[in-house]
Design a protein around this motif. Sequence first.
Motif, PDB file in Angstrom:
ATOM      1  N   LEU A  21      38.134  22.254  17.296  1.00  0.00           N
ATOM      2  CA  LEU A  21      37.976  23.689  17.103  1.00  0.00           C
ATOM      3  C   LEU A  21      36.726  23.995  16.279  1.00  0.00           C
ATOM      4  N   ALA A  22      36.528  23.270  15.191  1.00  0.00           N
ATOM      5  CA  ALA A  22      35.357  23.492  14.343  1.00  0.00           C
ATOM      6  C   ALA A  22      34.070  23.270  15.130  1.00  0.00           C
ATOM      7  N   LYS A  23      34.041  22.246  15.964  1.00  0.00           N
ATOM      8  CA  LYS A  23      32.844  21.979  16.760  1.00  0.00           C
ATOM      9  C   LYS A  23      32.607  23.074  17.803  1.00  0.00           C
ATOM     10  N   LEU A  35      31.219  25.935  15.830  1.00  0.00           N
ATOM     11  CA  LEU A  35      29.846  25.615  15.455  1.00  0.00           C
ATOM     12  C   LEU A  35      28.900  25.948  16.606  1.00  0.00           C
ATOM     13  N   ALA A  36      29.288  25.535  17.807  1.00  0.00           N
ATOM     14  CA  ALA A  36      28.449  25.812  18.975  1.00  0.00           C
ATOM     15  C   ALA A  36      28.313  27.317  19.212  1.00  0.00           C
ATOM     16  N   LYS A  37      29.377  28.053  18.958  1.00  0.00           N
ATOM     17  CA  LYS A  37      29.356  29.502  19.203  1.00  0.00           C
ATOM     18  C   LYS A  37      28.675  30.270  18.076  1.00  0.00           C
ATOM     19  N   LYS A  38      28.948  29.896  16.827  1.00  0.00           N
ATOM     20  CA  LYS A  38      28.434  30.654  15.676  1.00  0.00           C
ATOM     21  C   LYS A  38      27.101  30.127  15.144  1.00  0.00           C
ATOM     22  N   GLU A  66      41.922  28.046  21.774  1.00  0.00           N
ATOM     23  CA  GLU A  66      41.192  29.272  22.151  1.00  0.00           C
ATOM     24  C   GLU A  66      41.740  30.478  21.385  1.00  0.00           C
ATOM     25  N   GLN A  67      43.059  30.540  21.215  1.00  0.00           N
ATOM     26  CA  GLN A  67      43.668  31.631  20.443  1.00  0.00           C
ATOM     27  C   GLN A  67      43.187  31.595  18.995  1.00  0.00           C
ATOM     28  N   ILE A  68      43.121  30.393  18.431  1.00  0.00           N
ATOM     29  CA  ILE A  68      42.674  30.241  17.045  1.00  0.00           C
ATOM     30  C   ILE A  68      41.229  30.710  16.911  1.00  0.00           C
ATOM     31  N   MET A  69      40.387  30.314  17.859  1.00  0.00           N
ATOM     32  CA  MET A  69      38.988  30.710  17.794  1.00  0.00           C
ATOM     33  C   MET A  69      38.862  32.231  17.847  1.00  0.00           C
ATOM     34  N   LEU A  96      37.318  34.471  14.783  1.00  0.00           N
ATOM     35  CA  LEU A  96      36.118  35.263  15.062  1.00  0.00           C
ATOM     36  C   LEU A  96      36.432  36.745  15.248  1.00  0.00           C
ATOM     37  N   ASP A  97      37.658  37.139  14.909  1.00  0.00           N
ATOM     38  CA  ASP A  97      38.097  38.545  15.027  1.00  0.00           C
ATOM     39  C   ASP A  97      37.926  39.107  16.432  1.00  0.00           C
ATOM     40  N   GLU A  98      38.253  38.295  17.425  1.00  0.00           N
ATOM     41  CA  GLU A  98      38.153  38.729  18.825  1.00  0.00           C
ATOM     42  C   GLU A  98      39.523  39.017  19.416  1.00  0.00           C
ATOM     43  N   VAL A  99      40.514  39.160  18.569  1.00  0.00           N
ATOM     44  CA  VAL A  99      41.877  39.391  19.048  1.00  0.00           C
ATOM     45  C   VAL A  99      42.132  40.870  19.209  1.00  0.00           C
TER      46      VAL A  99
END
Length: 186
Positions: free
Chosen positions: A16-18, A21-24, A176-179, A183-186
């Motif tokens: 998840l962290a990786k 990292l790729a997204k942020k 994916e839910q955690i991400m 990232l406040d995308e919920v």
Amino acid sequence: MIYIISGASRSGKTLLAKKMLAKKGVTYLSLDWLIMGFTNGIPEYGIHDLLFPDEIAKRAWSFLKAMFESMLHVETDCIVEGEALLPELIVALYNKYPKHLKICFVGYADITPVKKFENIKAFSSGKNDWLFDKSDEYILDHVNNMIAHSKLIKQSCKTNNVTYFDTSKDFMGVLEQIMKYLLDEV
């Protein structure tokens, strides 16, 4: 923002962290690296990788709390992941800095040891995986310990009003839910 992902070993924290990292594109820190620094660099401190995660978390908390406060002071963005935290320890820090910390814990309290063992064997990342050279008996013992640890984390999250996710079922879907949550995308 400091994104903190903690919980049981083999629950998906590093993956998840990786992905984050790729997204942020922000700094990433694994608490495992710090704990191995204590283990191999300053063993006299009594913080080492052979302790159960809750004991590591308790022994390392004053150091980690000071580190987080320093990071918050300089307003750094960072993804921090690892086992070395407990909900009951970090909740006060979160309550003090709710707009600057996004925290969740991850575990697998609702899976059988045999099923989790099979998942680990099927998705092991080869020789770079720390379980690569361990016996099946060792891995199964580790899984049993982490299921028990997941149950403790889940309860502590509930008690301390900290977000918990369980990867027992639909592992990648839950990540994916955690991400989205982080990232406040919920």
